[in-house]
Design a protein around this motif. Sequence first.
Motif, short mmCIF file in Angstrom:
data_model
loop_
_atom_site.label_atom_id
_atom_site.label_comp_id
_atom_site.label_asym_id
_atom_site.label_seq_id
_atom_site.Cartn_x
_atom_site.Cartn_y
_atom_site.Cartn_z
N LEU A 168 -7.80 2.40 3.62
CA LEU A 168 -7.63 0.97 3.44
C LEU A 168 -8.93 0.20 3.64
O LEU A 168 -8.92 -1.03 3.65
CB LEU A 168 -6.57 0.44 4.41
CG LEU A 168 -5.20 1.13 4.33
CD1 LEU A 168 -4.25 0.55 5.37
CD2 LEU A 168 -4.60 0.99 2.93
N HIS A 202 -4.23 7.33 4.12
CA HIS A 202 -4.46 6.11 3.36
C HIS A 202 -5.83 5.53 3.73
O HIS A 202 -6.07 5.20 4.88
CB HIS A 202 -3.38 5.07 3.65
CG HIS A 202 -1.98 5.59 3.50
ND1 HIS A 202 -1.29 5.56 2.31
CD2 HIS A 202 -1.15 6.18 4.40
CE1 HIS A 202 -0.09 6.09 2.49
NE2 HIS A 202 0.01 6.47 3.75
N PHE A 217 0.81 -1.22 0.00
CA PHE A 217 0.00 0.00 0.00
C PHE A 217 0.84 1.27 0.00
O PHE A 217 0.28 2.38 0.02
CB PHE A 217 -0.95 0.00 1.20
CG PHE A 217 -1.99 -1.09 1.15
CD1 PHE A 217 -2.98 -1.07 0.18
CD2 PHE A 217 -1.98 -2.13 2.05
CE1 PHE A 217 -3.94 -2.06 0.11
CE2 PHE A 217 -2.93 -3.14 2.00
CZ PHE A 217 -3.92 -3.10 1.02
N GLU A 270 -9.94 -2.91 1.59
CA GLU A 270 -8.74 -3.33 0.86
C GLU A 270 -7.95 -4.41 1.59
O GLU A 270 -7.01 -4.97 1.04
CB GLU A 270 -7.82 -2.12 0.64
CG GLU A 270 -8.44 -0.99 -0.17
CD GLU A 270 -8.67 -1.40 -1.62
OE1 GLU A 270 -7.86 -2.16 -2.16
OE2 GLU A 270 -9.68 -0.94 -2.19
N THR A 271 -8.32 -4.68 2.83
CA THR A 271 -7.55 -5.62 3.64
C THR A 271 -8.45 -6.69 4.23
O THR A 271 -9.65 -6.48 4.46
CB THR A 271 -6.86 -4.88 4.81
OG1 THR A 271 -7.86 -4.24 5.62
CG2 THR A 271 -5.88 -3.83 4.29
#
Length: 340
Positions: A241, A239, A175, A244-245
């Motif tokens: 996230l 960021h 990332f 995304e995780t």
Amino acid sequence: MADQAERLLVVGPSWVGDMVMAQSLFMTLKQRHPDAAIAVVAPGWSKPILERMPEVDEVVSLGVGHGEFGLRARRALASGLKGRFSRAIVLPRSWKSALIPFMARIPQRVGFLGEQRYGLLTERRKLDKRVLDQTVKRFVSLGLPLVEAERGDFAIPRPRLRVDLDNLLALRLKFGLSSRLAIGMMPGAEYGPAKQWPIAHFHALARQLIEAGYAVRVLGGPKDRAAGDAIVDGLAHAHNLCGETALADAVDLLADCQQVVTNDSGLMHVAAAVGVRIQAIYGSSSPAYTPPLTAQASVHYLALDCSPCFKRQCPLGHTNCLKQMSVEGIQRSIIADAPA
């Protein structure tokens, strides 16, 4: 039965935060019965969390959605568990949650009374909410002898999830995360908007923290993606996230933060279990009932006359318990709690 031969089955809860808090029960069981094996029946999503708990020897995935009855799936799972366990502990209070140990014919089955499940449990305990005034206390009590559980003065081990440093390094590279000290932000709360600090407040706080030299990481599920976009909008070193995780990734990324700012949510309990400093924000819920299980927490709660209401949406339509919690107050707490 001797501890070395004892195999315990725990029917786990269906929420991230509750599953983290259930580790306090697993830790208690291992402390008292170090040779016993613990298996946990749980939704498939929780497997990455349970695998970070050294006390759990086996995860038995239940392929049934939240709120779904799934009798066929429960019966099939129970069939494969027959003869394997001497005792079952049922954490949820629903009727369906007690079905698997019953159908698996586990000799001892303990849980709280609820939903007319008298025949499904062999030891049915009454829940005294005055004594067992926290979710984690209720979980741990079910692993203790009744006389001790009823006193309510037993120790509560704090959850501690394992961190995968190799995975953390891979995530930082994937990332392109900033090398600055990171503040995590978790704007979501699966329960509902009455537990969510305003997104505009999160954005204003993120801007101030970045100006002070921090990086900001927003974590959450796919549903939180739009909120994350709004928080990081126009900000460098921020960021998003969300979505995304994987859940296991969130464990490692939270452990890498210096502090986190979070609603009363599942990820708040994950953060507590990896030892990061927490700025915990409470609106419709109560820090007395579901506190972050760590000494490294600052709790922000206005305790208005209408709080806690425990509603998903504000019944008065204003959510002042959250809106009136200032950005400046949270920022001051972060600065005060920062390592020297």
